[in-house]
Scaffold this motif. Structure first.
Motif, mmCIF file in Angstrom:
data_model
loop_
_atom_site.group_PDB
_atom_site.id
_atom_site.type_symbol
_atom_site.label_atom_id
_atom_site.label_comp_id
_atom_site.label_asym_id
_atom_site.label_seq_id
_atom_site.Cartn_x
_atom_site.Cartn_y
_atom_site.Cartn_z
ATOM 1 N N ASP A 172 7.669 -3.477 1.064
ATOM 2 C CA ASP A 172 6.861 -4.626 0.661
ATOM 3 C C ASP A 172 7.332 -5.881 1.414
ATOM 4 O O ASP A 172 8.519 -6.072 1.586
ATOM 5 C CB ASP A 172 7.081 -4.837 -0.846
ATOM 6 C CG ASP A 172 5.825 -5.310 -1.529
ATOM 7 O OD1 ASP A 172 4.767 -5.304 -0.883
ATOM 8 O OD2 ASP A 172 5.913 -5.683 -2.707
ATOM 9 N N GLY A 173 6.389 -6.699 1.856
ATOM 10 C CA GLY A 173 6.772 -7.921 2.569
ATOM 11 C C GLY A 173 6.857 -7.697 4.072
ATOM 12 O O GLY A 173 6.363 -6.697 4.587
ATOM 13 N N ALA A 187 10.738 -9.580 3.747
ATOM 14 C CA ALA A 187 10.776 -11.056 3.759
ATOM 15 C C ALA A 187 9.437 -11.622 3.284
ATOM 16 O O ALA A 187 8.390 -10.979 3.418
ATOM 17 C CB ALA A 187 11.090 -11.553 5.159
ATOM 18 N N LEU A 189 6.676 -14.443 3.746
ATOM 19 C CA LEU A 189 6.189 -15.413 4.744
ATOM 20 C C LEU A 189 5.252 -16.412 4.071
ATOM 21 O O LEU A 189 4.657 -16.104 3.028
ATOM 22 C CB LEU A 189 5.451 -14.677 5.873
ATOM 23 C CG LEU A 189 6.215 -13.559 6.584
ATOM 24 C CD1 LEU A 189 5.381 -13.001 7.729
ATOM 25 C CD2 LEU A 189 7.562 -14.038 7.098
ATOM 26 N N VAL A 191 1.985 -18.173 3.155
ATOM 27 C CA VAL A 191 0.587 -17.708 3.185
ATOM 28 C C VAL A 191 -0.324 -18.848 3.652
ATOM 29 O O VAL A 191 -0.217 -19.965 3.157
ATOM 30 C CB VAL A 191 0.176 -17.226 1.782
ATOM 31 C CG1 VAL A 191 -1.297 -16.879 1.739
ATOM 32 C CG2 VAL A 191 1.014 -16.022 1.377
ATOM 33 N N GLY A 202 -6.761 -9.811 3.440
ATOM 34 C CA GLY A 202 -6.020 -10.179 2.230
ATOM 35 C C GLY A 202 -4.730 -10.907 2.556
ATOM 36 O O GLY A 202 -4.594 -11.548 3.615
ATOM 37 N N LEU A 203 -3.779 -10.754 1.651
ATOM 38 C CA LEU A 203 -2.535 -11.529 1.750
ATOM 39 C C LEU A 203 -1.650 -11.159 2.949
ATOM 40 O O LEU A 203 -0.961 -12.001 3.502
ATOM 41 C CB LEU A 203 -1.725 -11.350 0.467
ATOM 42 C CG LEU A 203 -2.197 -12.204 -0.711
ATOM 43 C CD1 LEU A 203 -1.383 -11.891 -1.946
ATOM 44 C CD2 LEU A 203 -2.052 -13.689 -0.348
ATOM 45 N N ARG A 204 -1.680 -9.872 3.325
ATOM 46 C CA ARG A 204 -0.830 -9.459 4.449
ATOM 47 C C ARG A 204 -1.235 -10.227 5.711
ATOM 48 O O ARG A 204 -0.389 -10.783 6.417
ATOM 49 C CB ARG A 204 -0.995 -7.949 4.693
ATOM 50 C CG ARG A 204 0.196 -7.326 5.373
ATOM 51 C CD ARG A 204 -0.074 -5.904 5.787
ATOM 52 N NE ARG A 204 -0.586 -5.040 4.749
ATOM 53 C CZ ARG A 204 0.166 -4.354 3.889
ATOM 54 N NH1 ARG A 204 1.466 -4.431 3.954
ATOM 55 N NH2 ARG A 204 -0.389 -3.577 2.981
ATOM 56 N N HIS A 205 -2.548 -10.266 5.960
ATOM 57 C CA HIS A 205 -3.033 -10.985 7.139
ATOM 58 C C HIS A 205 -2.822 -12.496 6.980
ATOM 59 O O HIS A 205 -2.459 -13.188 7.923
ATOM 60 C CB HIS A 205 -4.516 -10.673 7.391
ATOM 61 C CG HIS A 205 -4.741 -9.263 7.870
ATOM 62 N ND1 HIS A 205 -4.830 -8.200 7.001
ATOM 63 C CD2 HIS A 205 -4.864 -8.757 9.122
ATOM 64 C CE1 HIS A 205 -5.013 -7.083 7.706
ATOM 65 N NE2 HIS A 205 -5.042 -7.394 8.988
ATOM 66 N N SER A 223 -3.244 -2.640 8.879
ATOM 67 C CA SER A 223 -3.987 -2.651 7.619
ATOM 68 C C SER A 223 -3.849 -1.307 6.910
ATOM 69 O O SER A 223 -4.044 -0.256 7.507
ATOM 70 C CB SER A 223 -5.461 -2.951 7.901
ATOM 71 O OG SER A 223 -6.228 -2.622 6.764
ATOM 72 N N GLU A 224 -3.493 -1.406 5.640
ATOM 73 C CA GLU A 224 -3.344 -0.190 4.840
ATOM 74 C C GLU A 224 -4.727 0.400 4.544
ATOM 75 O O GLU A 224 -4.891 1.606 4.448
ATOM 76 C CB GLU A 224 -2.657 -0.576 3.526
ATOM 77 C CG GLU A 224 -2.157 0.588 2.725
ATOM 78 C CD GLU A 224 -1.292 0.099 1.574
ATOM 79 O OE1 GLU A 224 -0.123 0.484 1.532
ATOM 80 O OE2 GLU A 224 -1.803 -0.663 0.741
ATOM 81 N N GLU A 225 -5.702 -0.485 4.454
ATOM 82 C CA GLU A 225 -7.047 -0.070 4.081
ATOM 83 C C GLU A 225 -7.759 0.658 5.226
ATOM 84 O O GLU A 225 -8.373 1.702 5.025
ATOM 85 C CB GLU A 225 -7.834 -1.325 3.732
ATOM 86 C CG GLU A 225 -8.632 -1.232 2.459
ATOM 87 C CD GLU A 225 -9.222 -2.582 2.150
ATOM 88 O OE1 GLU A 225 -8.443 -3.445 1.712
ATOM 89 O OE2 GLU A 225 -10.432 -2.769 2.391
HETATM 90 N N1 ATP Z 1 3.657 -13.941 1.533
HETATM 91 C C1 ATP Z 1 3.833 -12.692 1.955
HETATM 92 N N2 ATP Z 1 4.811 -12.422 2.828
HETATM 93 C C2 ATP Z 1 4.998 -11.168 3.276
HETATM 94 N N3 ATP Z 1 4.243 -10.126 2.931
HETATM 95 C C3 ATP Z 1 3.259 -10.327 2.058
HETATM 96 C C4 ATP Z 1 2.992 -11.615 1.543
HETATM 97 N N4 ATP Z 1 1.928 -11.532 0.716
HETATM 98 C C5 ATP Z 1 1.556 -10.235 0.721
HETATM 99 N N5 ATP Z 1 2.346 -9.505 1.529
HETATM 100 C C6 ATP Z 1 2.256 -8.058 1.795
HETATM 101 O O1 ATP Z 1 0.895 -7.708 1.820
HETATM 102 C C7 ATP Z 1 0.638 -6.698 0.866
HETATM 103 C C8 ATP Z 1 -0.699 -6.943 0.234
HETATM 104 O O2 ATP Z 1 -1.633 -6.859 1.201
HETATM 105 P P1 ATP Z 1 -3.192 -7.096 0.935
HETATM 106 O O3 ATP Z 1 -3.824 -5.799 0.591
HETATM 107 O O4 ATP Z 1 -3.401 -8.253 0.018
HETATM 108 O O5 ATP Z 1 -3.522 -7.624 2.385
HETATM 109 P P2 ATP Z 1 -4.613 -7.262 3.469
HETATM 110 O O6 ATP Z 1 -4.480 -8.377 4.463
HETATM 111 O O7 ATP Z 1 -5.932 -6.988 2.814
HETATM 112 O O8 ATP Z 1 -4.069 -5.948 4.141
HETATM 113 P P3 ATP Z 1 -4.610 -4.442 4.010
HETATM 114 O O9 ATP Z 1 -5.717 -4.338 5.021
HETATM 115 O O10 ATP Z 1 -3.395 -3.664 4.356
HETATM 116 O O11 ATP Z 1 -5.088 -4.242 2.579
HETATM 117 C C9 ATP Z 1 1.745 -6.821 -0.138
HETATM 118 O O12 ATP Z 1 1.995 -5.563 -0.737
HETATM 119 C C10 ATP Z 1 2.910 -7.273 0.684
HETATM 120 O O13 ATP Z 1 3.604 -6.181 1.257
#
Ligand code: ATP
Length: 256
Positions: A172-173, A187, A189, A191, A202-205, A223-225
């Protein structure tokens, strides 16, 4: 020697010019350059009015410049932060590179081996394993690394992959890489609050965009999705289709 100007005055002028030009180089290419231009113009006008004994205008600008110092600290927060981060960083090599740049010396050239990063992130993309990797460039990442778990491990593709495995405790992170070391994992980061980021991200990007808005780091997001690979630099998300494209772009961006 011109009458009234001493040798020490000459040295003072040269040092002042170097500081001014170095500041200009630091803000060049950023929005802060316009503020910098404005400050120089106001200061020049103040000195001119003073020399011409135009008391009213000179007095007004004098008051303005009095509070201007505090305003400058607020306006140049990012740049002052960049500067202090480098001064306070523990890496001698990094500091030396920064000062070489500041003193207009040709930077020493070198390349970081990007293969482990390219291989690992491509594998993660294939298996749709979400990942966020931040790679340090000139600005030190120590501040962000200490929000996670310190590793200081040698950079290796298998290590990167195993950290992001879904059940791994540190997946995670963000992972932070500096030179040839994985300095931290998990870590947090900053947002980004930008409303220009498409809603599908989402938040990862957003975290990758946030970090690269504030620093010169490069981020790679898997992207996990969708398993899509993206490179994020200066707040911009660039979708990567080919492994070779990632290698080419990273090699270029991480040249020092
Ligand atoms: N501020 C942050 N700093 C680092 N990592 C973060 C932060 N916020 C979220 N993450 C990471 O992003 C994950 C959530 O991803 P989220 O599904 O919201 O993003 P996403 O951009 O839609 O990516 P995905 O396409 O993988 O779903 C969290 O489990 C965590 O590992």
């Amino acid at each position: 020697m011109i009458e009234g100007i001493t040798f020490l005055d000459g040295i003072e002028i040269v040092i002042f010019a170097i500081i001014l030009f170095s500041l200009y180089r630091l803000v060049r290419g950023t929005p802060a350059i316009y503020i910098f231009g404005g400050v120089v113009a106001i200061y020049a006008a103040w000195k001119l009015f003073d020399a011409l004994e135009m008391d009213l205008l000179s007095e007004i600008l004098d008051q303005f410049i009095g509070v201007g110092f505090i305003a400058l600290i607020i306006l140049f927060q990012q740049e002052i932060r960049k500067f202090l981060l480098v001064i306070g960083s523990s890496s001698f090599g990094r500091r030396r590179r920064f000062f070489r740049q500041l003193l207009w010396l040709k930077p020493e050239e070198g390349e970081i081996n990007v293969d482990p990063i390219v291989h690992a992130t491509s594998q993660l993309a294939e298996s749709k394993t979400g990942a966020l990797v931040a790679i340090e460039r000139k600005m030190p990442m120590g501040y962000y690394a200490q929000t996670g778990v310190t590793l200081n491990a040698n950079l290796g593709s298998r290590l990167i992959q195993s950290i992001f495995f879904k059940d791994a405790p540190l997946h995670d992170g963000a992972m932070i890489i500096a030179q040839d070391k994985i300095i931290a994992a998990s870590a947090i980061l900053p947002v980004s609050e930008s409303d220009e980021i498409p809603g599908r991200y989402g938040l990862r990007h957003r975290a990758a965009v946030g970090l690269t808005e504030k620093t010169d780091a490069v981020c790679i997001v898997v992207s996990e999705e969708t398993g899509q690979l993206a490179l994020v630099i200066e707040g911009e998300i660039i979708i990567i289709k080919e492994k070779d494209e990632l290698r080419r772009r990273l090699t270029e961006l991480l040249k020092y």
